[in-house]
Enzyme design. Sequence first.
Site, PDB file in Angstrom:
ATOM      1  N   HIS A  99      42.596  42.518  48.642  1.00  0.00           N
ATOM      2  CA  HIS A  99      42.670  43.677  49.533  1.00  0.00           C
ATOM      3  C   HIS A  99      42.706  44.983  48.733  1.00  0.00           C
ATOM      4  O   HIS A  99      42.088  45.981  49.116  1.00  0.00           O
ATOM      5  CB  HIS A  99      43.920  43.594  50.420  1.00  0.00           C
ATOM      6  CG  HIS A  99      43.779  42.639  51.564  1.00  0.00           C
ATOM      7  ND1 HIS A  99      43.534  41.305  51.392  1.00  0.00           N
ATOM      8  CD2 HIS A  99      43.852  42.841  52.914  1.00  0.00           C
ATOM      9  CE1 HIS A  99      43.467  40.701  52.575  1.00  0.00           C
ATOM     10  NE2 HIS A  99      43.649  41.617  53.520  1.00  0.00           N
ATOM     11  N   ASP A 141      50.618  41.275  41.360  1.00  0.00           N
ATOM     12  CA  ASP A 141      49.256  41.191  41.888  1.00  0.00           C
ATOM     13  C   ASP A 141      48.716  42.572  42.259  1.00  0.00           C
ATOM     14  O   ASP A 141      47.534  42.864  42.065  1.00  0.00           O
ATOM     15  CB  ASP A 141      49.226  40.296  43.129  1.00  0.00           C
ATOM     16  CG  ASP A 141      49.844  38.936  42.877  1.00  0.00           C
ATOM     17  OD1 ASP A 141      49.878  38.521  41.712  1.00  0.00           O
ATOM     18  OD2 ASP A 141      50.306  38.298  43.840  1.00  0.00           O
ATOM     19  N   HIS A 186      51.712  39.158  48.591  1.00  0.00           N
ATOM     20  CA  HIS A 186      51.442  39.113  47.156  1.00  0.00           C
ATOM     21  C   HIS A 186      52.704  39.477  46.415  1.00  0.00           C
ATOM     22  O   HIS A 186      53.588  40.171  46.940  1.00  0.00           O
ATOM     23  CB  HIS A 186      50.335  40.100  46.771  1.00  0.00           C
ATOM     24  CG  HIS A 186      48.944  39.587  46.985  1.00  0.00           C
ATOM     25  ND1 HIS A 186      48.298  38.765  46.086  1.00  0.00           N
ATOM     26  CD2 HIS A 186      48.073  39.791  47.998  1.00  0.00           C
ATOM     27  CE1 HIS A 186      47.087  38.491  46.531  1.00  0.00           C
ATOM     28  NE2 HIS A 186      46.930  39.094  47.702  1.00  0.00           N
TER      29      HIS A 186
END
Length: 321
Positions: A179, A224, A220
């Site tokens: 994302h 990350d 996450h």
Amino acid sequence: MYIAREASKLWRKVSAETATELKLLFEKWQLLLAGLVFQYIHGLAARGVHYLHRPGPLLQDLGFMALPELGQEKGYLSESVFTFIFISFLLWSFHPFVYHSKRFYTVLLWRRVLAFLVASQFLRIITFYSTQLPGPNYHCREGSKLATLPPPNNALEVLLINFPRGVLFGCGDLIFSSHMIFTLVFVRTYYKYGSNRLIKLLAWLMAIIQSLLIIASRKHYTVDVVVAWYTVNLVVFFVDKKLPEMPDRTNGLSLLPVSSKDKDGRTKEELHKIDGRIRDEIHKLLNGNTVDATDRRQRVQMNGKHEDMNHTASDATPNGT
């Protein structure tokens, strides 16, 4: 009548832009298709690592300590922000079809965007296959039926990647956040080719909010998101330098010529000098200034020769009159 007239103008704009973009698409379709195919490869890799995922206790995470957990019922917040960013960028990238002012060609812009995405996703695949971390998301934790996948019955089951459920409920593809790859690529692209300063600031603010929501939703680990921030920015920086710069359309010029010379064999630099001289002379005449005698004597012709423009009144009339 006003609506019909404006609709006719809009239709002519869309038709003209579509014709131009189609010409570019026929020339650049190979790289665009390769970028789209890699999106499937990236999804296939994320599906494959889910078979290797093993749930376990959550790792110690500074972001989890600092940000309160939103919970499953508010997990949609980060997805809503991401959807808004994605749709906004998509609509903006096609604005040359409608608006009169335009800075880029849509085909060339997406060719650039896909190059950034592919380079970042390639590094992401290498990273999350190197080490599989226990997923922090709720469906990836111990006790969840979706945390592990049974071995596939056939190759088709893997190739279909169980779209879209397999994408939404994947596990194991953690470092680094997909994302954030899309978000940062879109934000950086608008920052370079967009024109509204306020929207540029809001775009960076949305990227920061998106990062915090991803961590607060426990989708996450903080690492990350942090790795995504410096990796994607570095990838875009270096790939952007390797790609040819897009032509700027703000001056109203069309596509760059195929050759560096025109029909008469003149280079673009020579033509630019000639145009500059003509503009200077016109500017002087409009201001009521006389043109220099040296400029009147020699004029550049289209065939590259020079002609003498220094005709005096004595040459044109008899002496003594």
